[in-house]
Design a protein around this motif. Sequence first.
Motif, PDB file in Angstrom:
ATOM      1  N   ARG B 730      78.564  56.993  95.364  1.00 56.27           N
ATOM      2  CA  ARG B 730      77.302  56.539  94.808  1.00 56.27           C
ATOM      3  C   ARG B 730      77.035  57.219  93.460  1.00 56.27           C
ATOM      4  N   GLN B 731      77.573  58.408  93.300  1.00 54.48           N
ATOM      5  CA  GLN B 731      77.348  59.117  92.043  1.00 54.48           C
ATOM      6  C   GLN B 731      77.916  58.334  90.863  1.00 54.48           C
ATOM      7  N   GLN B 733      77.652  55.261  90.367  1.00 52.41           N
ATOM      8  CA  GLN B 733      76.833  54.109  89.975  1.00 52.41           C
ATOM      9  C   GLN B 733      75.671  54.599  89.127  1.00 52.41           C
ATOM     10  N   SER B 734      75.955  54.841  87.853  1.00 49.08           N
ATOM     11  CA  SER B 734      74.960  55.467  86.996  1.00 49.08           C
ATOM     12  C   SER B 734      74.092  54.448  86.287  1.00 49.08           C
ATOM     13  N   GLY B 735      74.461  53.189  86.375  1.00 49.78           N
ATOM     14  CA  GLY B 735      73.707  52.184  85.643  1.00 49.78           C
ATOM     15  C   GLY B 735      74.082  52.105  84.178  1.00 49.78           C
ATOM     16  N   MET B 736      75.025  52.942  83.744  1.00 51.90           N
ATOM     17  CA  MET B 736      75.437  52.938  82.340  1.00 51.90           C
ATOM     18  C   MET B 736      76.509  51.877  82.148  1.00 51.90           C
ATOM     19  N   LEU B 737      76.177  50.885  81.357  1.00 54.64           N
ATOM     20  CA  LEU B 737      77.058  49.734  81.175  1.00 54.64           C
ATOM     21  C   LEU B 737      78.448  50.138  80.705  1.00 54.64           C
ATOM     22  N   GLN B 738      78.482  51.062  79.763  1.00 53.00           N
ATOM     23  CA  GLN B 738      79.779  51.363  79.154  1.00 53.00           C
ATOM     24  C   GLN B 738      80.677  52.156  80.092  1.00 53.00           C
ATOM     25  N   ARG B 739      80.050  52.923  80.997  1.00 50.88           N
ATOM     26  CA  ARG B 739      80.902  53.618  81.972  1.00 50.88           C
ATOM     27  C   ARG B 739      81.536  52.604  82.917  1.00 50.88           C
ATOM     28  N   TYR B 740      80.766  51.601  83.281  1.00 52.38           N
ATOM     29  CA  TYR B 740      81.349  50.551  84.121  1.00 52.38           C
ATOM     30  C   TYR B 740      82.517  49.888  83.404  1.00 52.38           C
ATOM     31  N   ALA B 741      82.294  49.542  82.138  1.00 50.22           N
ATOM     32  CA  ALA B 741      83.357  48.874  81.377  1.00 50.22           C
ATOM     33  C   ALA B 741      84.580  49.766  81.282  1.00 50.22           C
ATOM     34  N   LEU B 742      84.327  51.047  81.055  1.00 50.27           N
ATOM     35  CA  LEU B 742      85.446  51.980  80.975  1.00 50.27           C
ATOM     36  C   LEU B 742      86.212  52.023  82.288  1.00 50.27           C
ATOM     37  N   MET B 746      90.066  51.108  82.764  1.00 54.99           N
ATOM     38  CA  MET B 746      91.021  52.063  83.333  1.00 54.99           C
ATOM     39  C   MET B 746      91.715  51.479  84.542  1.00 54.99           C
TER      40      MET B 746
END
Lengths: 147, 761, 270
Positions: B730-731, B733-742, B746
């Motif tokens: 769950r950690q 899932q930060s809601g940060m779009l670019q982390r998801y894209a990264l 990857m």
Amino acid sequence: MTSLPLLQNALSVGAILFVLGLVGILTRRNLIVMFLSAELMLQGVSVSLVAWSRFHGDWGGQVLVIFILTVAACEAAIALVFVLQAFARTGRLDAAAWQSLRESSLARVVDQQLPSIDTLPPVWPTLSPAGVLPQADENETLQREHV
Amino acid sequence: MENISPSTLLMMVPLLPLAGAILTLLFGKALGSRAHLPAIAGIAGAALISLVLLVSTSLEVGVAAGLHAEPVRPVEMITPLWQWATVENAYTPAADTHAAIPGTPLSATTHEVRPFSITVALRLDPLTATMLSIITCVGLLVAIYSIGYMHHDPGYPRFFSLFALFVFSMTMLVAASNFLIVYVFWEAVGACSYLLIGFWFYKPEAARAAKKAFLVNRIGDFGLAVAIFLLWMSYGTLDFHDTLSANGTIVPGILGQTRLADAGGYQLSDAAGFAGGTIGTVICLLLLLAACGKSAQVPLHVWLPDAMEGPTPASALIHAATMVTAGVYLVTRCAPLFVAYPGALVMVSIVGATTAMVAALIATVQNDLKRVLAYSTISQLGYMFASLGTGTLLGFTAAIFHLLTHAFFKALLFLGAGSVMHSMGGVIDMRRFGGLRRVMPITAATFLCGACALAGVAPFAGFFSKDEILATLHSKAWPEAHGNHQQESPAAGHAQSDMSRFMPTALNVSTGTTAVGSAGSNAASVNDGLNSLNRPDVWQLLFSMSLVTAGLTAFYTFRAVFMTFTGPLRVPEEAGHSAHESPPVMTLPLVLLATASVVSGWVLWSTDWLTHFLSATPSLTFAAVAQTAVPPVFHLNLAIQGTLAAAIGIVIAAIGSLGRRSDGPQIERFLGPLGTLFANKFWFDQLYSGLIIKPLMLLATLAAIIDRSVIDGLIEGVARVPLAIGGLLRQLQSGMLQRYALAGVMGVLLMVLVLAWQLRS
Amino acid sequence: MNPALFSPGLLLASAVTLTALGLWLLLPRGSENRSAWWLGWLLGAVALAGFVCAGKRLGGIGEEAVFLTVSLVAIVSGTATIVSRSPVYSAIWFALSLAGVAGVLLVLGAQFLGVATIVVYAGAILVMFLFVLMLAQPSGLASYDRVSSEPLLSAVTGAVLLGLLTLSIGRLSVGPATPEPLALASAASDSPATSSHAAAIDSLVKNHVARLGGELFGRHLLAVEAAGVLLLVALIGSIAIVSRGEPDVVDHSLDLQPLTATKQSQGGRR
């Protein structure tokens, strides 16, 4: 340059552009720069397509690039509208401002306090000692620096 | 009416109450205070048709035929409705043993592979016609009475719906011609009983009583279920009647005429597997267990007194007049099975006589009017069982005779008690009544009629039926006094040698034991043990118990009458100033039932119509039963003994209850420790509580602890693992779009790397 | 570059590492460091050279001078696009990168596309970006322009991806499944099959625009129509979204940092 090296070189250029765009879209938080990076990725793909088109002697690649141009134009139009809306809502062009999708138990990600930019005061061109030093317009100075 | 076939009429009998029940259920709310109309119309129609069927059947039996002139012709009519279930090739007799095959003469036809087919078929024979008439007529009167009794109840439509549903189930139970269908409706009447006992489900006692009745009945139902399994194994069919198999051969039904006509039809094979008829004895004992459960015989009688928590009309109909007689019906219907195994038969009598005695003793110290009647019901049912156990034709018919008269006078007594309760503001404690005959004369008069009938006072119905029961018991105890009918009957002469193996008559008791025991197997010892009870001294004891019970019956009945209706006027304060006679809609059924209680015994006894009529029932035309037929003789000495016992009981009751009145438990004081025993109902409830309920509760508590701590702990432990992993993930899932894209890029990169690694050349 | 010292794999690996390192140094990380910035550019240049050498595909430098120049322009200005702190500079650099790409396309013989890229991108899309920037960009550097999201991880990811792509592009020459490379018209080949291919490639160059138009409005007419509809929909959609009206309340709860802090830092710079 023979056909294969040309292809490979062009593909390399396309790959580099693509990766640059990818890195840009992953790192830069300014929405506009993110879109520029996306366009950069499209450019990389376009170069590759044209290279293959030339290698195979086929029009398909080039036609596809034309469509890419079209889609890019559409995408830019729509996306910029969204950017404007987002800006109107938050007053900033920050992709990280939108975190509503995060897990509810997690805290909001907040930036570290940034150090102030310790740039030297701008050195304006000086006239030769002859004559009077012109009075700089304060407003214009502010607007000019760091567009 | 001529255009309508008897089959159609027979179908109408259960269908009309069912339609009434459904209509009441659907439109009860809309009908409001007229919600009784569909149910009563349905039951009335069924009663009318039942009487028509009774007449038509009796005409078929033939009134003029002499009892001894020729063997009575069995009368039955089967109406198959539809095929319920069919399993092909279900019954395959064992190849090398005759283990599951009926007796030798029939074995030739039972060697085929048979389908398991359950046909929903209704039957009409004298027994069914009699039972149908009793059920629907008493049901109709009680239903009319309920209009007044249940008048202000909020569950008015529900009551009548359940009532009609019960009549439907009961009529189906006695009209079904298949053990499985019998079982279905055996359960259905149990369910109706449960619902009616728990009619006031918001009363905790009522809910508990309903639960108790249901659970105790389950024991009996279990017996019936196992008995049906064994019957299927042994006979390869569950139909009462003979059926035609697909290839045209006759499949003998368990109680069908093919098997009835064959003396060996009920002797199970002595070959390996089931030793020497033990299985037959076991079947009979299980059927007896089922009958004990439904008919509240010792030791399964504990539910019936508690069932008085239900509405009084329900008690009158279900727990006094009809449903509890289902056990008597079942034993009568299975008469050939029981007669073939005298060991089981004598158990029926022992259970019956014991129950009669025990229940009567308990009834003497009860102060609750309805409970007195409940225990008297148990006691009277015990009488019927004692009579059934004799295995003679007179025994069976006397039981049904007593069933009939008992249905009338016990319904009458219950309705009278309900009338008292109704006007006394719900109080039913006899110690707080007195002299009510002045307030409610009709109720008092009719109640007295019922009490006389129950006590066996001479011209009333109960006298005649009880006298027949005593007579049949007496004939078993002192056979020489009655003469041996077998020697008088030339028709049975040639059959005597093979009949004697299972004829439970006094003369060949000694030989019968050895004959059945000649199987030579240890497993037959159950049979032998039970057979050894089949001695005149045992029967003499049973007769004595019955005679004492007759006295006790008279005592407690008249104790109740004296306490309630005579003496100075005492009205409990709950009644207020509204102590009054019940409305006509309640007194009319009382009067009708009282009339029936007075005349039915005399009419039926004097004409001997019922005995003759019932003897045409297929089950009772079984040779071993039919040959025990005796001419109707009035045994004066027995009548005198019975009347004397009743008179003594009445006198003691009068001495004890008339005159000095006090609220204290005077009889218990008088009886000393015995009184404590009776008042505690022989500690049956405590016995069950200590032996069964407490250990089970302990076990359940233990199981609950194990379930909660061990099993639930294990499950929850397993569940915590993904929870913990999820907490870690769950950690991300930060809601940060670019982390998801990264993360996406990857992932793609990882896949490409793996592919590149695999495709490396 | 000594081939004995640097095996191709090692070369590629070091190029990947240098790329990642250089990109990371160049990307905005909050603190500004001139020397790191220059080092990043230097490492990037070395890495580019490494990639070029790893490919070993360039012939004489004179022959491919044009290609080398335009691709260098494209790559360098592309890098500058994503590393510039100011989005306006990014846009300008992107325009230059577009010019480089257009040059590459021209070298590849796609004359129409080269021109169209300039016209459509630089002339229309980029100007639109700039307009939006003028409308939306707060004065000075915003805090979010000075920091990146996960710079190191992204740079490494990108570099590894680039390494993989280079590897597979390099395989094209040696892989058995690679089709027979087609020769340009200038590099004459003996086999008739290749000569026909050469003629096909030639045809891409001759009467280029007319034939591309014919191709577009012949074989791909349906797609062109679909693209036209798409453009119309985008036009209507963007107007619809904009004309819905903007919320007049700025939701400051979404701020990552108090705006006063940013202003303070900007004030300090002034």
